[in-house]
Write a protein that holds these residues in place. Structure first.
Motif, PDB file in Angstrom:
ATOM      1  N   ARG A  48       2.341   9.776 -13.731  1.00 17.13           N
ATOM      2  CA  ARG A  48       2.650  10.625 -14.592  1.00 17.13           C
ATOM      3  C   ARG A  48       2.867  11.941 -14.077  1.00 17.13           C
ATOM      4  O   ARG A  48       3.952  12.930 -14.435  1.00 17.13           O
ATOM      5  N   GLU A  49       2.593  12.541 -12.750  1.00 11.31           N
ATOM      6  CA  GLU A  49       2.757  13.494 -12.092  1.00 11.31           C
ATOM      7  C   GLU A  49       4.212  13.711 -11.634  1.00 11.31           C
ATOM      8  O   GLU A  49       4.519  14.795 -11.013  1.00 11.31           O
ATOM      9  N   THR A  50       4.910  12.672 -11.578  1.00  9.48           N
ATOM     10  CA  THR A  50       6.019  12.388 -10.757  1.00  9.48           C
ATOM     11  C   THR A  50       7.187  12.494 -11.918  1.00  9.48           C
ATOM     12  O   THR A  50       8.636  12.628 -11.454  1.00  9.48           O
ATOM     13  N   PHE A  51       7.126  12.349 -13.032  1.00 11.79           N
ATOM     14  CA  PHE A  51       8.113  11.967 -14.081  1.00 11.79           C
ATOM     15  C   PHE A  51       9.297  13.384 -13.983  1.00 11.79           C
ATOM     16  O   PHE A  51      10.322  12.874 -13.931  1.00 11.79           O
ATOM     17  N   ALA A  52       8.617  14.424 -14.149  1.00 17.02           N
ATOM     18  CA  ALA A  52       9.728  15.482 -14.286  1.00 17.02           C
ATOM     19  C   ALA A  52      10.362  15.726 -13.101  1.00 17.02           C
ATOM     20  O   ALA A  52      11.521  16.228 -13.085  1.00 17.02           O
ATOM     21  N   MET A  53       9.625  15.696 -11.804  1.00 15.14           N
ATOM     22  CA  MET A  53      10.534  15.804 -10.568  1.00 15.14           C
ATOM     23  C   MET A  53      11.646  14.689 -10.569  1.00 15.14           C
ATOM     24  O   MET A  53      12.476  14.876 -10.123  1.00 15.14           O
ATOM     25  N   ALA A  54      11.279  13.439 -10.845  1.00 14.76           N
ATOM     26  CA  ALA A  54      12.332  12.231 -10.762  1.00 14.76           C
ATOM     27  C   ALA A  54      13.457  12.595 -11.892  1.00 14.76           C
ATOM     28  O   ALA A  54      14.676  12.201 -11.527  1.00 14.76           O
ATOM     29  N   PHE A  99       9.834   5.541  -8.700  1.00 14.93           N
ATOM     30  CA  PHE A  99       8.603   6.173  -8.045  1.00 14.93           C
ATOM     31  C   PHE A  99       7.454   5.080  -8.511  1.00 14.93           C
ATOM     32  O   PHE A  99       7.441   4.749  -9.453  1.00 14.93           O
ATOM     33  N   THR A 100       6.606   5.265  -7.671  1.00 12.48           N
ATOM     34  CA  THR A 100       5.587   4.147  -7.867  1.00 12.48           C
ATOM     35  C   THR A 100       4.521   4.552  -8.701  1.00 12.48           C
ATOM     36  O   THR A 100       4.114   6.065  -8.962  1.00 12.48           O
ATOM     37  N   ALA A 101       4.137   3.797  -9.693  1.00 12.61           N
ATOM     38  CA  ALA A 101       2.859   4.207 -10.588  1.00 12.61           C
ATOM     39  C   ALA A 101       1.877   3.328 -10.528  1.00 12.61           C
ATOM     40  O   ALA A 101       0.917   3.831  -9.655  1.00 12.61           O
ATOM     41  N   GLU A 106       0.695  -1.065   0.000  1.00  9.93           N
ATOM     42  CA  GLU A 106       0.057   0.017   0.343  1.00  9.93           C
ATOM     43  C   GLU A 106       0.743   1.365  -0.132  1.00  9.93           C
ATOM     44  O   GLU A 106       1.824   1.420   0.634  1.00  9.93           O
ATOM     45  N   ASP A 107       0.303   2.183  -0.763  1.00  4.95           N
ATOM     46  CA  ASP A 107       1.477   3.603  -0.928  1.00  4.95           C
ATOM     47  C   ASP A 107       0.635   4.593  -1.660  1.00  4.95           C
ATOM     48  O   ASP A 107      -0.671   4.445  -2.097  1.00  4.95           O
ATOM     49  N   VAL A 108       1.140   5.714  -1.711  1.00  7.05           N
ATOM     50  CA  VAL A 108       0.560   6.664  -2.544  1.00  7.05           C
ATOM     51  C   VAL A 108       1.282   6.752  -3.711  1.00  7.05           C
ATOM     52  O   VAL A 108       2.598   6.903  -3.913  1.00  7.05           O
ATOM     53  N   GLU A 109       0.442   6.759  -4.740  1.00  7.66           N
ATOM     54  CA  GLU A 109       0.902   7.025  -6.274  1.00  7.66           C
ATOM     55  C   GLU A 109       2.212   8.121  -6.231  1.00  7.66           C
ATOM     56  O   GLU A 109       1.911   9.342  -5.501  1.00  7.66           O
ATOM     57  N   GLY A 110       3.479   7.834  -6.873  1.00  8.61           N
ATOM     58  CA  GLY A 110       4.406   8.708  -6.737  1.00  8.61           C
ATOM     59  C   GLY A 110       5.408   8.919  -5.698  1.00  8.61           C
ATOM     60  O   GLY A 110       6.128   9.521  -5.563  1.00  8.61           O
TER      61      GLY A 110
END
Length: 259
Positions: free
Chosen positions: A237-243, A219-221, A116-120
């Motif tokens: 998708r919301e995490t790609f740029a930060m990664a 990061f989790t998708a 269990e996690d939060v996306e990203g």
């Protein structure tokens, strides 16, 4: 030189360093010491258009060309490029990057959550389960391949400086995207694996064989936490740029964490 034979072909291993086809034979590129490998496309294009970047290489593959760029990040020159999905394709690009001179490499991409996690949510793997094929061409058979502690520390430092929460973990690298069965997922979870992806073990094995530093930021998708339902969510998708930015930061942090 020793060719180790086995009834099961994937467990056969040759200690010979040279191969019939070697990276760097086709194109004699010169890359900086630091490199970032990215499992993303649009975000790379956006970064190139918004920063002072130069094209310094291009690798022709059957599906598409993979362009290598360079940029100055926090005072250091860094090469970066997209790599394809799957260990075999990703390592093919990595080999060319290493042949061109890269010695410190950080990869960044998404993964599936087994818990269990939060996306990203960010994960920093310390070891990868070798349920793929490419790593067995680079290292003798073993259950896992460990990642370089220096790279792990550099990624942690980059995350902490950005104020990002993360977890260190063990990751399950597999070629079988459509063979992540309910019982297999439960088994991997019981063994202590937090996420699943397709490249980490392959890339880590290649790096060890070639004597270069390698680490990976995940990061989790999607999520397999509920084994009765595959939740694709928004594929991270919301995490790609930060990664991408974090991977750039991390490869800069390598020297800082060695002082």
């Amino acid at each position: 030189m020793t060719l180790i034979k086995n009834e099961i072909p994937i467990l056969e291993y040759d200690t010979e360093e040279a191969a019939v086809i070697m990276p760097g034979q086709i194109a004699d590129y010169q890359f900086p010491k630091k490199a970032v490998l990215l499992f993303m496309g649009t975000e790379i294009e956006d970064y190139v258009h918004s920063h002072d970047c130069k094209k310094i290489g291009e690798f022709e593959c059957v599906t598409k060309p993979f362009i290598v760029y360079t940029s100055i990040h926090k005072g250091m020159e860094i090469a970066f490029c997209q790599v394809p999905l799957g260990g075999a394709g990703a390592v093919q690009i990595m080999e060319q990057i290493i042949a061109g001179g890269a010695m410190e490499i950080i990869a960044a991409g998404c993964c599936g959550a087994l818990l269990e996690d939060v996306e990203g949510e960010f994960f920093v793997p310390t070891a990868a389960l070798r349920q793929e094929g490419t790593s067995y061409q680079y290292l003798p058979p073993s259950r896992e391949v460990e990642l370089d502690e220096r790279a792990v520390r550099a990624i942690e430092s980059a995350l902490e400086k950005k104020g990002c929460k993360y977890r260190k973990c063990k990751t399950w690298s597999t070629d079988g995207f459509y063979r992540e069965t309910k019982e297999m997922v439960l088994y991997r979870r019981e063994e202590g694996y937090s996420v699943v992806e397709m490249e980490c073990a392959s890339l880590a094995a290649c790096a060890k064989r070639r004597g270069v530093l390698f680490g990976q930021l995940l990061f989790t998708a999607d999520s397999l936490a509920d084994v009765n339902m595959h939740n694709i969510r928004n594929w991270g998708r919301e995490t790609f740029a930060m990664a991408l930015e974090l991977a750039m930061d991390a490869v800069v942090e390598v020297e800082k964490n060695e002082k």
